[in-house]
Design an enzyme around this catalytic site. Structure first.
Site, mmCIF file in Angstrom:
data_model
loop_
_atom_site.group_PDB
_atom_site.id
_atom_site.type_symbol
_atom_site.label_atom_id
_atom_site.label_comp_id
_atom_site.label_asym_id
_atom_site.label_seq_id
_atom_site.Cartn_x
_atom_site.Cartn_y
_atom_site.Cartn_z
ATOM 1 N N GLY A 39 2.324 -5.734 10.313
ATOM 2 C CA GLY A 39 1.378 -6.649 9.690
ATOM 3 C C GLY A 39 0.144 -5.914 9.189
ATOM 4 N N SER A 40 -1.014 -6.552 9.319
ATOM 5 C CA SER A 40 -2.230 -6.063 8.663
ATOM 6 C C SER A 40 -2.792 -4.768 9.217
ATOM 7 C CB SER A 40 -3.314 -7.150 8.736
ATOM 8 O OG SER A 40 -2.918 -8.289 7.994
ATOM 9 N N VAL A 41 -2.364 -4.314 10.390
ATOM 10 C CA VAL A 41 -2.901 -3.044 10.899
ATOM 11 C C VAL A 41 -2.460 -1.864 10.038
ATOM 12 C CG1 VAL A 41 -3.185 -3.791 13.300
ATOM 13 C CG2 VAL A 41 -0.997 -2.850 12.559
ATOM 14 N N ILE A 42 -1.529 -2.081 9.116
ATOM 15 C CA ILE A 42 -1.085 -1.014 8.222
ATOM 16 C C ILE A 42 -2.016 -0.870 7.015
ATOM 17 C CG2 ILE A 42 0.368 -2.233 6.539
ATOM 18 C CD1 ILE A 42 1.553 0.779 8.559
#
Length: 586
Positions: free
Chosen positions: A305-308
């Site tokens: 998800g958004s941690v990338i």
């Protein structure tokens, strides 16, 4: 008497005398032979006792001298400060010779009682082993318990010294340290990965036994046992306890199914803490849950998800088409990509890259990704460690998946920019964030303490890493998605993530992975930490609510334990917050 009769009598007398002479000669011959044999035997005995004693000794040894194995204990596993995490304790296994011990042995009831075994069961076992020379009565008894059994002096019952592994930290280090089987061979974790290093080399000793097989005394040590080599891990048990406690609290509070946490030293690449839930107690094998054996931080992969997104922004900066002050129009909060639509929670208008990261805008990420293409994204992901081994050589490590395609569809390019269509592990995420914290230098990850850190590789330009790190500070600001990750006295840079789990038929609408990844202190990072919580079901499921508070509590204490002083910016921020809170209260 007639002359004829007298002649017959004389002939009979002569014949009898001849026979008597013949028997006497034979008797004397036998006597001579026996005397000669006795002399030869006596001479042989005298010779063996005086000139060739080794023969008699050898024959005697065959009946009384035995060679037995001297067990060697495994090497001790320590944490980085020398605290034992796995030690070997002496135990005794009990066995019997079925050719000696019989089912009608009068002491059998006493033996069964001492062993804590039903008498009928023991009799059956003995009866079924009548022709077997070695049968275990039980393994790994405490010396005091074994002494009580052997003290009964039951014919055919013997003790065998062994070692048993004990883990002082129990559940706190279980998946990382692993465990051994009953024969003291590594089965999981570090115990398996370094089994050859930890295993000792057994020795040999000569013992003298009586006719009942009981050891009378040790005769000679033929070969000394060599204990296994010691291992000093990189983890700090103080931080390990802290991380375990907070992760368990989060799992219980949010009714999650599983979780993992990894904390790294960004300069050396050493793992300072690695914990998972659910866990298990390696000292109590009877209550062990097989699913809890996995070191999820290394073996379980998921869509991040958004941690990338910080790495997608790094790829955009590297392309030269964007810089830190670039702005992107996000209105109306959704974007059509082929037959699919990418949406934001609301219309954010126009934001710069830091704002896109702080608000975690999928529309903003999609526009950048479609502009630079998928290849720069994939290249950046691979350089920071996604899709490949971290190098820790841990059993069962997952590599994750970074798709490689000859041609990328627009929606595929879009989704990998905000963390779908790829899979990673918690350790890989921590490694990647450590690269950002270390000015773009990737240092090999190690679970073993490094007295001399390995030389890292520059995989990202320092100015790009610093720029992304500055943007990540806004995520942990009061207006960002990770304000619960803030630490008093220290600036934090990080990113939240909340990804839907893929199930049969598509993505679930009520099953999520909650994530927070960050570094601290942001101005001069010392640690990078990632928290993954799987399946939070108590209402809240966003990474900023579920995972970010764990980061705050764990890293705050870790910085104090490691002696990292508060930074000036963090102190100013703390004072400003205190003033603002005072005004709000007034």
């Amino acid at each position: 008497m007639t002359a004829v009769a007298r002649v017959k009598d004389d002939k009979a007398t002569v014949k009898k005398d001849a026979q008597t002479v013949s028997y006497t000669g034979r008797f004397r011959l036998v006597q001579a032979v026996m005397v000669l044999a006795l002399l030869v035997a006596c001479g042989r005995v005298a010779f063996l006792h005086t000139e060739d004693r080794s023969f008699l000794k050898g024959e005697g040894d065959k009946r009384t001298v035995r060679e037995e194995v001297l067990p060697a204990h495994r090497g001790i596993i320590f944490d980085r400060n020398g605290t034992p995490l796995a030690v070997s304790t002496p135990v005794i296994s009990l066995w019997f010779d079925g050719r000696i011990l019989k089912k009608d042995e009068p002491k059998l009831p006493d033996l069964a009682k001492a062993l804590g075994m039903p008498e009928d069961e023991l009799k059956t076992k003995v009866a079924n082993s009548a022709k077997r020379g070695f049968v275990y009565l039980g393994r790994q008894f405490k010396p005091r318990e074994a002494k009580a059994v052997l003290g009964l002096k039951v014919p055919g019952v013997y003790g065998q010294p062994e070692y048993k592994r004990f883990y002082p930290a129990g559940e706190v280090t279980s998946q990382l340290i692993g465990l051994t089987n009953i024969d003291d061979n590594g089965q999981e974790g570090i115990e398996l990965a370094l089994d050859e290093w930890l295993s000792g080399t057994p020795g040999e000793v000569q013992v003298i036994k009586d006719r009942k097989g009981q050891v009378i005394r040790e005769a000679d040590v033929l070969k000394s046992a060599e204990p296994g080599k010691e291992v000093k891990l990189s983890i700090d048990l103080r931080l390990q306890y802290l991380a375990y406690r907070e992760l368990l609290k989060a799992v219980q509070e949010h009714k999650a199914t599983a979780a993992s946490l990894v904390m790294l030293d960004v300069k050396t690449g050493e793992v300072l803490a690695m914990v998972n839930q659910p866990s298990f107690n390696p000292n109590n094998r009877g209550a062990m849950n097989i699913a809890a054996l996995r070191n999820r931080a290394i073996t379980d992969q998921f869509e991040p998800g958004s941690v990338i997104k910080p790495f997608a922004i790094a790829a955009a900066l590297e392309s030269g088409r964007y810089h830190a002050n670039s702005t992107i129009k996000l209105s109306p909060g959704r974007l059509r990509v082929g037959r699919d639509t990418v949406k934001d929670p609301r219309d954010y208008g126009t934001l710069d890259l830091a704002g896109i990261l702080a608000k975690s805008s999928n529309v903003g990420m999609t526009k950048m990704a479609l502009d630079i293409g998928a290849e720069p994204l994939v290249s950046m992901y691979q350089r920071v460690g996604f899709g490949q081994s971290t190098g820790v050589m841990f059993p069962g490590e997952s590599l994750g998946v970074i798709p490689l395609r000859p041609k990328w569809r627009p929606i595929e390019t879009a989704t990998i920019s905000y963390g779908y269509g790829i899979t990673v592990t918690t350790l890989q995420l921590a490694q990647a964030y450590a690269v950002l914290a270390n000015k773009g230098v990737s240092v090999p990850i190690s679970i073993i303490r490094q007295d001399v850190p390995e030389v890292g590789e520059q995989v990202m330009a320092p100015e790009i890493a610093d720029a992304v790190l500055d943007m990540m500070e806004t995520v942990a600001s009061r207006d960002g998605t990770a304000r619960r990750a803030r630490i008093k006295g220290y600036k934090v840079a990080g990113k939240t993530g909340t990804s839907k789990k893929l199930e049969a038929g598509g993505y679930s609408d009520d099953n999520y992975i909650s994530l927070f990844a960050g570094v601290a202190p942001a101005d001069n990072p010392r640690v990078a930490a990632v928290i993954m919580v799987d399946g939070a079901s108590a209402g809240a499921f966003y990474g900023g609510v579920v995972a970010a508070p764990v980061f705050s509590r764990v890293v705050e204490e870790a910085l104090r334990v490691l002696g990292v002083p508060p930074d000036s910016a963090g102190i100013k921020q703390m004072l400003a917050d205190n003033v603002k809170n005072s005004r709000n209260e007034g």
